[in-house]
Structure formats: structure tokens, C-alpha cells
Design a protein around this motif. Sequence first.
Motif, PDB file in Angstrom:
ATOM      1  N   GLU A  47      31.804  36.643  39.223  1.00 55.68           N
ATOM      2  CA  GLU A  47      31.986  37.962  39.830  1.00 55.68           C
ATOM      3  C   GLU A  47      30.987  38.944  39.257  1.00 55.68           C
ATOM      4  O   GLU A  47      30.484  39.820  39.972  1.00 55.68           O
ATOM      5  CB  GLU A  47      33.413  38.467  39.588  1.00 55.68           C
ATOM      6  N   TYR A  52      28.512  41.229  41.375  1.00 56.46           N
ATOM      7  CA  TYR A  52      28.506  42.685  41.196  1.00 56.46           C
ATOM      8  C   TYR A  52      27.108  43.189  40.880  1.00 56.46           C
ATOM      9  O   TYR A  52      26.654  44.209  41.397  1.00 56.46           O
ATOM     10  CB  TYR A  52      29.419  43.079  40.028  1.00 56.46           C
ATOM     11  N   MET A  87      27.769  49.351  48.729  1.00 58.19           N
ATOM     12  CA  MET A  87      28.715  50.182  47.978  1.00 58.19           C
ATOM     13  C   MET A  87      30.156  49.990  48.426  1.00 58.19           C
ATOM     14  O   MET A  87      31.037  49.788  47.597  1.00 58.19           O
ATOM     15  CB  MET A  87      28.277  51.648  48.057  1.00 58.19           C
ATOM     16  N   ALA A 146      31.301  46.772  47.041  1.00 59.86           N
ATOM     17  CA  ALA A 146      31.617  46.802  45.611  1.00 59.86           C
ATOM     18  C   ALA A 146      32.988  47.418  45.374  1.00 59.86           C
ATOM     19  O   ALA A 146      33.784  46.908  44.575  1.00 59.86           O
ATOM     20  CB  ALA A 146      30.552  47.597  44.859  1.00 59.86           C
ATOM     21  N   VAL A 147      33.287  48.495  46.089  1.00 56.16           N
ATOM     22  CA  VAL A 147      34.592  49.140  45.907  1.00 56.16           C
ATOM     23  C   VAL A 147      35.713  48.202  46.343  1.00 56.16           C
ATOM     24  O   VAL A 147      36.730  48.038  45.659  1.00 56.16           O
ATOM     25  CB  VAL A 147      34.649  50.465  46.695  1.00 56.16           C
ATOM     26  N   LEU A 149      35.604  44.990  46.466  1.00 58.27           N
ATOM     27  CA  LEU A 149      35.678  43.882  45.518  1.00 58.27           C
ATOM     28  C   LEU A 149      36.473  44.299  44.288  1.00 58.27           C
ATOM     29  O   LEU A 149      37.295  43.527  43.781  1.00 58.27           O
ATOM     30  CB  LEU A 149      34.254  43.480  45.134  1.00 58.27           C
ATOM     31  N   ALA A 150      36.245  45.544  43.829  1.00 56.81           N
ATOM     32  CA  ALA A 150      36.989  46.019  42.662  1.00 56.81           C
ATOM     33  C   ALA A 150      38.470  46.099  42.958  1.00 56.81           C
ATOM     34  O   ALA A 150      39.317  45.683  42.161  1.00 56.81           O
ATOM     35  CB  ALA A 150      36.460  47.386  42.240  1.00 56.81           C
ATOM     36  N   MET A 151      38.809  46.638  44.139  1.00 62.13           N
ATOM     37  CA  MET A 151      40.228  46.731  44.503  1.00 62.13           C
ATOM     38  C   MET A 151      40.835  45.347  44.632  1.00 62.13           C
ATOM     39  O   MET A 151      41.960  45.096  44.202  1.00 62.13           O
ATOM     40  CB  MET A 151      40.377  47.501  45.808  1.00 62.13           C
ATOM     41  N   GLY A 208      39.927  42.707  43.065  1.00 64.03           N
ATOM     42  CA  GLY A 208      40.120  42.179  41.722  1.00 64.03           C
ATOM     43  C   GLY A 208      41.392  42.721  41.082  1.00 64.03           C
ATOM     44  O   GLY A 208      42.138  41.981  40.438  1.00 64.03           O
ATOM     45  N   ALA A 209      41.636  44.020  41.275  1.00 57.58           N
ATOM     46  CA  ALA A 209      42.834  44.602  40.688  1.00 57.58           C
ATOM     47  C   ALA A 209      44.093  44.020  41.332  1.00 57.58           C
ATOM     48  O   ALA A 209      45.086  43.730  40.659  1.00 57.58           O
ATOM     49  CB  ALA A 209      42.815  46.120  40.848  1.00 57.58           C
ATOM     50  N   ILE A 210      44.078  43.848  42.670  1.00 56.17           N
ATOM     51  CA  ILE A 210      45.244  43.275  43.335  1.00 56.17           C
ATOM     52  C   ILE A 210      45.424  41.817  42.908  1.00 56.17           C
ATOM     53  O   ILE A 210      46.554  41.335  42.758  1.00 56.17           O
ATOM     54  CB  ILE A 210      45.128  43.378  44.866  1.00 56.17           C
TER      55      ILE A 210
END
Lengths: 302, 649, 214
Positions: free
Chosen positions: B394, B398, B416, B419-420, B422-424, B426-428
Motif C-alpha cells: 500500500e 500511495y 487525489m 488517495a483519500v 484509499l485512506a478511508m 484502509g481505516a474501514i
Amino acid sequence: MNLILDLILRLAMWLLLAPLLPGIINKVKAWVAGRRGPPVLQLYYDLAKLWRKGVVMSTLASPGFIIGPAVGWVALLSAALLMPLGPAGSAVSFRGDVLLLIYLLALARFCTAWAAMETGSAFEGMGSAREVSYAVLTEAAIIAAVLSLIVHTSSVTLITMLAPSAGAGAALLAAGLFTVLLAENCRVPFDDPNTHLELTMIHEAMILDHSGPPLAAILHGASIKLLLFAVLLVQAVLPIGEMSPLAAAGVLAGGVLTVTVGVGLVESLLARLAFRRVPLLLTTAFLLCLFALLVAWKGGAK
Amino acid sequence: MTLGLPLFISFLALALSVAVGYRRPRTWLALTVTGTVAGLVAAVYVLLSGDRWEWQSDFLLGGEALRLRLDGLSALFLLLVAVVGGAGAVYSHEYWSDEHNPASAPRGRVWWSSLLLSMGLVLTVANGLHFLIAWELFALCGYFLITLDRRRSGVRAAGWLYLVASHAGTMCLFAFFGLLAAHTGSWELGPLRERGELAPLFWLALIGFGLKAGFFPLHIWLPSAHANAPSHVSAIMSGVAIKMGVYGILRFSGWLPVPAAAGWVVVSLGAVSALLGIAFAFAQNDFKRLLAYCSVENIGIIMIGVGIALLAVSHDDAPWGRLALAGALLHVWNHGAFKSLLFFGAGSVLHATGTRELSRLGGLARNMPWTAGLFALGILAVAGLPPLNGFVSEWLIYLGLFDVATGKGALAWIAMPAAVMLAMAGAIALASFAKAGAMIFLGAPRTQPAARAHECGYWMRGPMLGLAAVCGIIGLAPVLFWPAISEAVACWRPVWGLGEPPAPLAMLGSAQVTLAIIILAAAVWLWRKSRDNGLRRGLTWDCAYAVPTARMQYTSASFAGIVAGWFRWLMLPERTVHRPHGYFPASAIRLERVPETVLERVLAPVGNLVMHASHTALRLQHGRLQFYILYVVAGLIGIGLLVLWGGAQ
Amino acid sequence: MSGTLNLLIGLAMGLNLIALGSSRLPSLIRAMSLQGVLLGMMPLLMEHERLDWRVILVALATMAGKGVVIPTLLRRAMRAANIEREIQPFIGFVPSLLLGAGGTIAAVALARGLPLLPEHVGTLLVPGSLAAILTGFILLIGRAKAISQVCGYLILENGIYLFGLLLIHSTPLLVESGILLDVTVGVFIIGIIVDRIQRAFDSLDTRKLTTLRE
């Protein structure tokens, strides 16, 4: 030799200065409320006391109950070592270390949630569920803030990202990062560190059954996280990396102090938000960081 | 010939294992492991040396000579097939043994080896006609493996859905290969980048291979198929079979020119798959379905990397393309490893308790420490947490996205948001697996079967340990694997060539090693200190609640409630609620089911409409001879009128 | 020559109308067989310059087949099934007569617009064939009893044969005789089937034959 000295000083700074911040916050809250409040060094006394005490472990818990806080603390300390301190840089620096920092924070969050769920209690379940759910939105906000710094400085290394100031979007970025700081460190208006009602706890619920050295690790780790976010906020907004070492130290200390006092004031003056409003505030933080990104975008290349 | 030898041994061993699999489990196991090890050796050799192996047969198969080719890209996927195939074979020796499943175990062994053989064929054939034959064989082997336990209606329905979706994809592939052969004049496959008119064929390949890969919205068959199949089959399907779709997309986007919009579409699809896939996963209460939806998310992540690479190709071969593609290829391996590990762990839990429902499990860590520990390691890997392998791939993707963003061109408008998202995602993912792990292993057992669970045997533990070791090694020493990945990247786009890692992988590797060492040290130290201070066991304090029961623990639906509420518009859950009445309520029920939205809310209504229209048309088919002749006459008169009208103009 | 030809074709068209109007099966069979005999004579008239033993043989075979063999088979089937009348067809007798007459007129009008060889322009070959085809279809669609439908099919076949006479120079007569053979065998088989239907359903009403639907 120089490296080892640097590392020891850095560790000392993070480990020893971090517990000061919750003390300052409590002092500010007490002053606003017209009380004398606990001493500023209270957390140091608490940590020392906890370190000497025994541990009560639930019959349902496995060794993960103690390993969790340990791993979380190491993750937070490692993230702190990655954070540059103005011109002094950081212990380790390479292209893309900002991502390692973000995911180390995620590792710490996971470990706290895992240790909490070990107890098999509904309180911990509630706290963990809320914590990991709201983290989705804070992650989005953090990535947006990081992207704005990346676009502004055209670099993916923390030292270069944080050295100059954030430029035109500094105010927006500051507001966004401050809100993220409040959310990630479980401060009002997201979570009240003084409450112990099951319907209102997030972080407190997760550490309800911990005691002794693991609890000390958790509390110390939380203070390191607060210091980390404060340092990040100050460096993102002010061009500390480009000042001389003495000036940088002074400005950094002053900035962190300001942020801490600000947190204290916010805690005193605002009430905790109802849970259904929390996503709204987090989305606002995300949008602030997004607008900072757009300003950095329009601001031209560097 | 040096490379031909291990490949020949592999083929021979697997073919023999198909023959003996029905009656001799041990011989089958030995032969399958030999075959996979030989395949592994061949793949590693190709990846490290950069050689390419080609072979042409003397006989004709369907009018074309059989040509096989193993290059870097194929070898990367072949390695994954070998590792997971071998591990799964060992796992199934105990998990789906003859004692527990006398009817289906013999069949399962035969189809397992056939699946490995057909996947190997798909990866190595260099001829369009034979590719289709191998692809169809591969799909059929998958179907028979999924429906091993045919007595359950859920399994049969899942198998049917898998077959239909697979054939819809194969239909697109038929069109793709047919058009390709028509335009180029031969069925041979090879680099054809200069033929610009072949670019629109990419869309056909995307849909055809995408139905196998399973990104949103072509993933409809994935959740039920992977949830209802036996766990070792789910592991190879999730870990390897869906990567065959990724292989197809990569292979043909490397050999053929792609349309300009291809990169944009692939990145968008990838980002959407990642976010929505994991959101669905979070809301599931069946842990195998959760793992299946998580595969959709990871395929999305891989697609993001592939899309960025495609964008780089059309934008002067920018260096971030190489980063992103390397991340995607490494993620293919990583996902294969940790998803298989997770499915093996899930199989162990299912084997011990007999249920897949999260709300019937709990507290298994006490009786199943090995499974719990290895599953926890798998969770750390799948959530992309350092110091394991999920983080490394990851991180690479990134970095690719961030480099695109720094370019500040039009491309940043897709990088962009990706990326956002992907971050969300990852958190979920972290939240979903915290839920899954906590519900299964932590706390108190919620039902009797959970309380009586037993640990799995050595045959099941061994493969899990092996895969966990793979996760650890890739995470701690990613630089070791760079040459292999770089070889595959160079095979995809020779212009990019081999070279130094474009990202500080070595520094990341040493940082992860340091982190791992410090973590171990800190964990041991804290445990020792706590024990020295005095460790007392007591009931969970729980804010001084006097009589806690296991049912009072947080349930999986409650854990996911907040995020599931945010995605309610997409998931459209069905809810049955019977509120408690009176002062001493006897019962209260709340049932919530999250359907597979695309299948049940989009495709099913369209299907019902078609059936309705067909039933209406059925009225024309009454069996009366006179009317049929009348239809013929009407048709003739109609044609005659058309001719007259045409002649008059 | 075309005058005699037109006379015969006119007679055939008249037989069409008789077939459409009659409710008794014997008269239907008789009309159909007479039409067949008339049409069998046509090659002799059209080819009278180049009369060949082959042409004569085929014409005689056609007349024998359509005039004797086929009607016998049908009458035998009719007797075995024990029916004499068509009761309640789908298209009533008067409507089918009107349809047939209208169709004949339309056929004559239509034929004027078709491009024909100069020797066929003045003849009634095309209208006659179209009229017979239409009659055949009306019988097939409009009647319920199997034997009536078979007669309709045979009249349809007569119409096609008539149209084929336009190509008499290019179509080898072997083809025509082949078709004749097919038709005879077909009717023979239909005779057997009719018997079977009668035994199974105790009636020849084809409305009952709808079970094999999908």
C-alpha cells in the motif's frame, strides 16, 4: 556517537515532555472554572504510581490484553521519532515516511481496540466501535492535510514537507489539523476525558478495565500522541524548519504551549457534541483540509 | 532445457495427482506438493534470471500448435499459484479429509489438482484459442470445487451464480480473442503495441477479465461463492483465482495498445471497489462473506496501481507508473498470502464450531491459541499495518499516487480522490478486522459450540504458519523481493527496464525490522513487569456490573452500526424488528440483513422484468397448429409488402 | 395455346372456391384431385412443340398420383376415422369463400406488376398459383379437422407447382417428379397418422393436439 546522543536526547524530549501536556490542559480548565486544579506534573505522579501497582486481568482476557498496550506504546513512540523537530530533523527520514507515521498511529489505534475487546464487556465494545468508526473520517482528513502539504512542497518526506510554512492555506490547514487533533486525542467536543457514562465515552471506555503498568503505557502513549499532533500542527503552520536552532526551539515550544492552552480553552468553553453530530464536525475538518489542498494547488509550483 | 525440466516435472506430478487423487490421499498430497514446488522453482528462476521459456508442441490442438511461454509476468502469478496451491493441498488433508467428508473429499482432491494445472496453463499459453480453452477449464474446476458440499442449497445457488458470471466474462473474452484474431490474422498472442486500431478491444478485456477479478460492480458472484465454498477452496479462489483476472488485464494491456481513457476508468473503478467493497465487508455478520468482500477491496487497490501505471504509459512513461505497478504486483502476492492465511484461519474456526455467524462465536482465543495468533497476524497484514507486508504494497501505491499529485497536472484530479478513498478504505478495513477478530476470538463464548471449540491439528496449522512467515518476510525485507517484482514490471513495459528500487524500500525494510524487534522486546518487558508487580485474575469490572453474561457483549452488527448507517443508501439493509412489549418483556427480535446490492437490487429486478415480458410472450406459444400457420402467412405477407414497398421507392 | 392454358387455370381457380365453400370432406377431396389432374395436364400443353416421352411420363404420373392415388389414400383415412363433415371451422365457410375470392382478384392485380418473361405475360399462371397458395393457407388455418388441413396443404402444393411451371424450361422434370413422390409418400404417412390420432383422441380435431407446446 553523535547519532546515539541525538537519539537519546530525542527520546528524552518525547518521553519526558509529553506527560506535561495533559497537566497544562487540566490547569487551564481549572483556571477557567475558578478552581486551583491538580498540579501540572500530576500525570507524572500518576504514571509513577501506576508503574508500581499490580494488574487485575479479566478471566476472559488473553495475553493480548497486556501485549496490546505495549505494541501501541511502541507504535506511538516510533511515530514520534519519525516526526521532525524543526531544523533538528527526525531520527529516521526517508521518502514516504509520512505514510509510515499515519499507519503507526493506525496500529496504535488497532492495538487499543483489540486490548479493549479482550475483556468481553459491552462498554469496551461500544468504545471500540465508536473509535474505529470515527477514525474513518479522521483518516480522510489527515490524508487531505498531508496531500495539501505534499502539493505545496512537492515532496513526500516529512522534513521537507514541514520545513516551510503552509503558505496561503495555513489558516485553513491549522483549523483542520486542530479539529483532527481534538478528534484523535479524544478531547471535547468529540469525547470528554472526564466522563464515565457508557453512553458518552469513547476513549475512556476502551481503557476502563486496564490497570497497573499497561494503563501507564496507555496513558503515556496518549500524551505522546497529543504532543505529536501539536508539533505537527505548529510545524505545518509556521516555517520552523527554516529558522535557526535556538529560534526554532523557542517558537516550537511556544507553539506547542499555545496549542495546549487552546485545547484547554476549547475543553472548558465547548460542550461535548451529541454522537450523531460528530460525523458532521469531522466532515467539516476534512473539508477544511481539502480547501487547504485546493489553495496549495492553486498557489503555483514550488 | 533447464527451465523446461521443473515445469515438466510439475506438469507430470499434477497430472498424476489428478489420476490418483480419487483413492489415495497421501500419494495425492505428495504428488501435488512436488508439482507445486517444481512450479515454484521454475517461477523463481524466471523471475531472478530474466530468462524466458518457450515451447511449441508438434501436435495440433484445434488447428493450432500448442505454444507455451513463461516470462516474468506469468512467473509472478505462477509463484502465487504454487505457494497457495501447495499450502491449500496440505490444509485440505485434514480440513476436508475422507473421514469427515467421504462423499466429496475424493472429488475435491481431483479438482484441486485440475485447478492448479488449468491455472498454470492459463498463465503460460501464448495462443488465443488455447487461452480460451484453458480459461474455460479453469472456470469449470472452480465451479466443481465451490460445489463440493452439494447437499446445501446455499452452496448450489452460489455455484450457479459463479458459473453464470464466469460465462458472461468468457463471452466477452470470446469476442475479445475473436476480434483480435480477425484483426491480426492469427491466433498467436504477443506484443502488438504498434497496432493502434486494437485499442478499443481493451474494454472487452476489462469486462471479461473483470468479471473474474471481481471489482465493483462486477463482483456480484464473489461474496456468495467464496462464503459458501470450503475454506481451502475460498482461499485459493480469493487468493489466486481472482488474480487470474488481474493477470489477464495486465497481460493484454501490456501487449496491446490501450485507449486514452483506460487509465482513468481503471483507477476510478479501483477506488470505488476499494471503498464500497470494504464498506460492505464491515456490515457483514458472516465472517467468510466479510473476507470475500474484503477481496473486492484489495482487487480495487490492485486496480488503482494498474490504472496509475496505464496513465503513466500514456504520459511519457513517468517514473511514478513503475512505483504504482510495483505496488500492485507486490499486493497481488501480499493479498494472496494474507487472504489465504485468513481463510485458513476461518476454516479452522468453522471446523471447530460449525458456524459462520459472528454473533454465535466469541472467546475462541482460549481454546484455539494458534489459530487466534495467526489470524491476528493476518488481520495486521490485511489492515496494512506496519511491520507486515500489507503496509509495504500500500505504501508503494500511495507513493505513486502522491507523485502524481505533486505533478499537479490533470492526472492529479484522479490521484487525489483515489488517495483519500484509499485512506478511508484502509481505516474501514482496520475496523472490519478489529470487529471480526474481536467477535470470533475475544471475550466470552456466546454459544455452546463456541465454548466447546478445539484447536486445529498440525496439518492445518502448518500451512497457516508458512503463510504467516511469508507475510512477515515480505514485510521485514521487501528489498529481497524487489528484483522479482522489477522483472515482472520490465516484462509488462520493457521500456521501463530494471533498476534500483525507485523508493527507499531498504530504509523502510530496516525501519520495519527495528519496529518488530522493539515491539517484541516491549511486549515481553511489559508482561514481565506486570507479572512481577502482581497479576490477579478477576471478573471484568465493567463499571461494577454484577452479573455479566456472554450475550451482553457487543454484537457484530452493533459494532458496524455507525459506519453501516453512513452507507445505508447503498446497502439498503432489510430490517425485521419486534419491539419488546410490557413491563417484563419475554422476547424482542431485531434481524438485519445486508443484501448484495448490485445483485439483488439492480440485476434481480431487471431479470424479473425480462421474465415477466417472456411470460407475456409465452401466450403466443399455445400449441395450436392453425395459429402457427397463420404466423407463417403473416410473415410472408409482411415480407411481400416490404418488397413491394422497397420496389416502389 | 395460351387460351387453353388460361381456361384450365381458370377452372383450377374455380375449384379453389369450391374447395373453400364445401363442408363435406368427399367433395373437398374431389375438388383437390380434379385440380391436380388439370394441373398435371399443363406441361403437355406448354411443351407441345417438344413433346418428349419424359414429359409425357411425368404428366401422366402427376395426373395418376394427384387424381387417383392421393384421393384414395385420403378417402381410406376418412373412412377409418369415420368422419364425413367439417363442423365449425375457425374461419366460417362464407368468410373463407369471400377471402378466397378477394385473394384471387388481388392475385390478378398483383401479377400485373411482376416482371415476367414475354411468353408468360398474357397467361394466368402467376395469379392462378397465388390464388391456389392463398386457398391452401386459408384451409390450413381455417379448418379444424386434420384431413381438411391435408387437403389445404395439397392445394398449396398445387399452387407452388403451378408457379414452378414458369420455370419449366430450366427446372428439370426430375425435380418435379421428385416433389410428386414426396407428396405421395407424405399423404400416405398422414393417412396412418390420422388413424392414430383418431384412436388416441377419438376425434380428428387438431385443437386437441396442443400438449407438446414448449
